[in-house]
Design a protein around this motif. Structure first.
Motif, mmCIF file in Angstrom:
data_model
loop_
_atom_site.group_PDB
_atom_site.id
_atom_site.type_symbol
_atom_site.label_atom_id
_atom_site.label_comp_id
_atom_site.label_asym_id
_atom_site.label_seq_id
_atom_site.Cartn_x
_atom_site.Cartn_y
_atom_site.Cartn_z
ATOM 1 N N LEU A 4 0.836 -1.192 0.000
ATOM 2 C CA LEU A 4 0.000 0.000 0.000
ATOM 3 C C LEU A 4 0.873 1.246 0.000
ATOM 4 N N SER A 5 0.477 2.236 -0.773
ATOM 5 C CA SER A 5 1.164 3.520 -0.696
ATOM 6 C C SER A 5 0.718 4.210 0.590
ATOM 7 N N GLU A 7 -0.728 6.972 0.917
ATOM 8 C CA GLU A 7 -2.069 7.523 0.720
ATOM 9 C C GLU A 7 -3.134 6.437 0.879
ATOM 10 N N ASN A 8 -2.910 5.280 0.265
ATOM 11 C CA ASN A 8 -3.870 4.180 0.390
ATOM 12 C C ASN A 8 -3.926 3.652 1.814
ATOM 13 N N HIS A 11 -5.921 6.048 3.908
ATOM 14 C CA HIS A 11 -7.354 5.876 3.657
ATOM 15 C C HIS A 11 -7.883 4.644 4.380
ATOM 16 N N ALA A 12 -7.124 3.545 4.327
ATOM 17 C CA ALA A 12 -7.558 2.309 4.989
ATOM 18 C C ALA A 12 -7.659 2.512 6.501
#
Length: 97
Positions: A4-5, A7-8, A11-12
């Motif tokens: 995951l980046s 940013e991702n 968000h998670a």
């Protein structure tokens, strides 16, 4: 392998209301030692976040967007890990002498 980046990942974490430090393995000796030294209020808040994340995950829902305005990267464990690692290393040194 799936990565995951930031940013991702953010968000998670927002989706379930967790902080990044909530995801650290509490059975790792250094993390366990830090958790022992945290204020009781911080431990209670951590436990509530983890329970809420589990509940949201089971229900396949996300935290309301109004509650997602916080810093997921706020360190409350990682900021203390270095000091605990240093102390544990010193204790091992004294034990071997």
């Amino acid at each position: 392998m799936f990565l995951l980046s930031n940013e991702n990942l953010s968000h998670a974490l927002f989706a379930v209301g967790l902080l990044m430090d909530d995801c650290l393995n509490e059975y790792e000796p250094v993390v366990a030692e830090v958790l022992k030294k945290l204020p009781q209020e911080e431990l209670i808040m951590r436990e509530k976040r983890i329970k809420r994340a589990f509940d949201l995950s089971i229900k396949k829902t996300e935290l309301h967007p109004d509650l997602q305005d916080y810093d997921v990267w706020r360190p409350y464990i990682t900021s203390r890990i270095h000091a605990v690692q240093k102390r544990m290393a010193e204790e091992r040194t004294y034990q071997t002498d």
